[in-house]
Design an enzyme around this catalytic site. Structure first.
Site, PDB file in Angstrom:
ATOM      1  N   ARG A  97       1.690   5.696  -8.740  1.00  0.00           N
ATOM      2  CA  ARG A  97       0.766   6.838  -8.633  1.00  0.00           C
ATOM      3  C   ARG A  97       1.454   8.152  -8.987  1.00  0.00           C
ATOM      4  O   ARG A  97       0.797   9.083  -9.465  1.00  0.00           O
ATOM      5  CB  ARG A  97       0.190   6.925  -7.225  1.00  0.00           C
ATOM      6  CG  ARG A  97      -0.480   5.653  -6.711  1.00  0.00           C
ATOM      7  CD  ARG A  97      -1.699   5.255  -7.506  1.00  0.00           C
ATOM      8  NE  ARG A  97      -2.329   4.088  -6.935  1.00  0.00           N
ATOM      9  CZ  ARG A  97      -3.049   3.206  -7.595  1.00  0.00           C
ATOM     10  NH1 ARG A  97      -3.245   3.358  -8.899  1.00  0.00           N
ATOM     11  NH2 ARG A  97      -3.599   2.165  -6.990  1.00  0.00           N
ATOM     12  N   GLU A 114      -5.200   7.103  -1.696  1.00  0.00           N
ATOM     13  CA  GLU A 114      -4.599   6.707  -2.976  1.00  0.00           C
ATOM     14  C   GLU A 114      -4.909   7.697  -4.100  1.00  0.00           C
ATOM     15  O   GLU A 114      -4.208   7.744  -5.105  1.00  0.00           O
ATOM     16  CB  GLU A 114      -5.086   5.316  -3.387  1.00  0.00           C
ATOM     17  CG  GLU A 114      -4.439   4.168  -2.654  1.00  0.00           C
ATOM     18  CD  GLU A 114      -2.985   3.961  -3.074  1.00  0.00           C
ATOM     19  OE1 GLU A 114      -2.713   3.876  -4.281  1.00  0.00           O
ATOM     20  OE2 GLU A 114      -2.129   3.896  -2.192  1.00  0.00           O
ATOM     21  N   SER A 165      -4.414   0.900   6.974  1.00  0.00           N
ATOM     22  CA  SER A 165      -5.498  -0.050   7.188  1.00  0.00           C
ATOM     23  C   SER A 165      -5.045  -1.473   6.908  1.00  0.00           C
ATOM     24  O   SER A 165      -5.640  -2.436   7.403  1.00  0.00           O
ATOM     25  CB  SER A 165      -6.690   0.299   6.284  1.00  0.00           C
ATOM     26  OG  SER A 165      -6.328   0.177   4.909  1.00  0.00           O
ATOM     27  N   GLN A 166      -3.980  -1.626   6.115  1.00  0.00           N
ATOM     28  CA  GLN A 166      -3.490  -2.962   5.770  1.00  0.00           C
ATOM     29  C   GLN A 166      -3.003  -3.730   7.003  1.00  0.00           C
ATOM     30  O   GLN A 166      -2.985  -4.969   6.995  1.00  0.00           O
ATOM     31  CB  GLN A 166      -2.363  -2.855   4.752  1.00  0.00           C
ATOM     32  CG  GLN A 166      -2.811  -2.322   3.402  1.00  0.00           C
ATOM     33  CD  GLN A 166      -1.644  -2.043   2.470  1.00  0.00           C
ATOM     34  OE1 GLN A 166      -0.482  -2.141   2.867  1.00  0.00           O
ATOM     35  NE2 GLN A 166      -1.937  -1.686   1.237  1.00  0.00           N
TER      36      GLN A 166
END
Length: 345
Positions: A303, A231, A88-89
């Site tokens: 993460r 994420e 989406s970035q």
């Protein structure tokens, strides 16, 4: 804005995708490079889009970093077609700079669904709050009009992705964790998180004290499409390892292009601890069984460290090879985690 300048993006996808459109507005050269792995992360669609909007870009290699933006102080703007199915970035980067483009921008996405759709809604919301005229009424089309933006004060919400390992800790231990200051109306995918944690055995409440997650003493497996909340995949995978039934996660093939190939890394590292975990083209299949201790490699991915920390609450002897990588988004993570676990601040 004036060049020359050099931007070291490290492993940050936001920097490598948000800053080049702004660099097109600079007067002079701006070069971009970063960690060797970041050169493999998806960037080609953004480069192509910027070129079609009038930005000159020199690319060394296969279409990603390193690259040089040859800024002329302005960007013509206009309409552009892009396949943003990798991130989406790729869309957000164009939209955030678009008010300064001569003709603004109309971005049309053509391809598989754009992942992490809540982040696009956040981008539009922030632009409007700063005075930009944005039309997102047509699916997969975003139109931003040229015009000035207005400075203002911002109340920044707590970061949901950063909070998830602490919420997961409540499920693993049967405890309770509260994130103070959580707004009653959020731009982040809090409802998706609420649903996922509840299905995995947690109790989630929002009150004047904040967002609270309570463990019930058991963790359940689940089948879930995580395309909007990619994420969260890593911490949810750690929870799934400790569940009472299998889990299947889908819709997250795009996270292979994050800080590392996250699906492969999760399968490799948890597999090394004895897990029964299988990669699929767009996700993971997890069949819980007892894990053993061992070194858990992070591949410089914050993460991954979060996932190891969650699993380590229930599995003695898990060692994180590089907990310092959490400094990318939360430098105080080791201290906060230790304080939570030991009860000593």
């Amino acid at each position: 804005l004036a060049g020359p300048a050099h931007v070291d993006v490290g492993l940050a996808g936001t920097v490598m995708r948000f800053v080049p459109p702004v660099a097109g507005l600079a007067d002079g050269q701006v070069t971009f490079d970063g960690d060797p792995y970041v050169r493999t992360r998806p960037l080609g669609p953004l480069v192509g889009a910027l070129r079609s909007l009038g930005v000159r870009i020199d690319v060394t290699g296969s279409g990603s970093l390193p690259l040089t933006v040859l800024g002329t102080g302005r960007v013509a703007g206009g309409e552009v077609v892009i396949d943003a199915s990798a991130s989406s970035q790729l869309v957000s980067g164009l939209l955030l700079a678009a008010p300064r483009f001569d003709r603004g921008v109309v971005v049309r996405h053509v391809g598989p669904p754009v992942p992490s759709a809540p982040h696009l809604r956040m981008t539009v919301r922030m632009l409007r709050a700063a005075g930009a005229a944005v039309d997102d009424s047509t699916p997969d089309v975003w139109a931003v009009e040229p015009g000035p933006l207005t400075g203002r004060g911002w109340d920044v919400e707590p970061d949901l992705s950063g909070a998830v390992p602490f919420f997961a800790a409540a499920l693993v231990t049967g405890g309770e964790v509260t994130l103070q200051g959580w707004p009653h109306s959020s731009a982040q995918p809090v409802e998706q998180l609420r649903s996922l944690l509840q299905r995995m055995g947690g109790e989630v409440t929002l009150s004047t004290n904040g967002l609270t997650v309570r463990g019930t003493g058991v963790v359940h497996g689940l089948t879930a499409d995580l395309s909007d909340v990619g994420e969260l995949t890593l911490v949810l995978t750690a929870l799934a390892m400790l569940a009472d039934s299998p889990s299947v996660f889908t819709g997250v093939g795009h996270i292979r292009g994050h800080e590392t190939d996250r699906l492969a890394a999760l399968a490799r590292e948890f597999g090394g601890l004895g897990a029964d975990i299988t990669e699929t083209p767009d996700g993971l299949e997890i069949r819980p069984r007892p894990l053993r201790g061992g070194v858990f490699r992070t591949y410089h991915d914050h993460r991954m460290a979060h996932a190891a920390a969650v699993a380590g609450l229930a599995v003695p002897g898990i060692e994180v090879d590089d907990v310092g990588c959490t400094s990318k988004t939360m430098p105080e993570f080791p201290a906060l985690w230790s304080a939570m676990v030991t009860g000593k601040s």
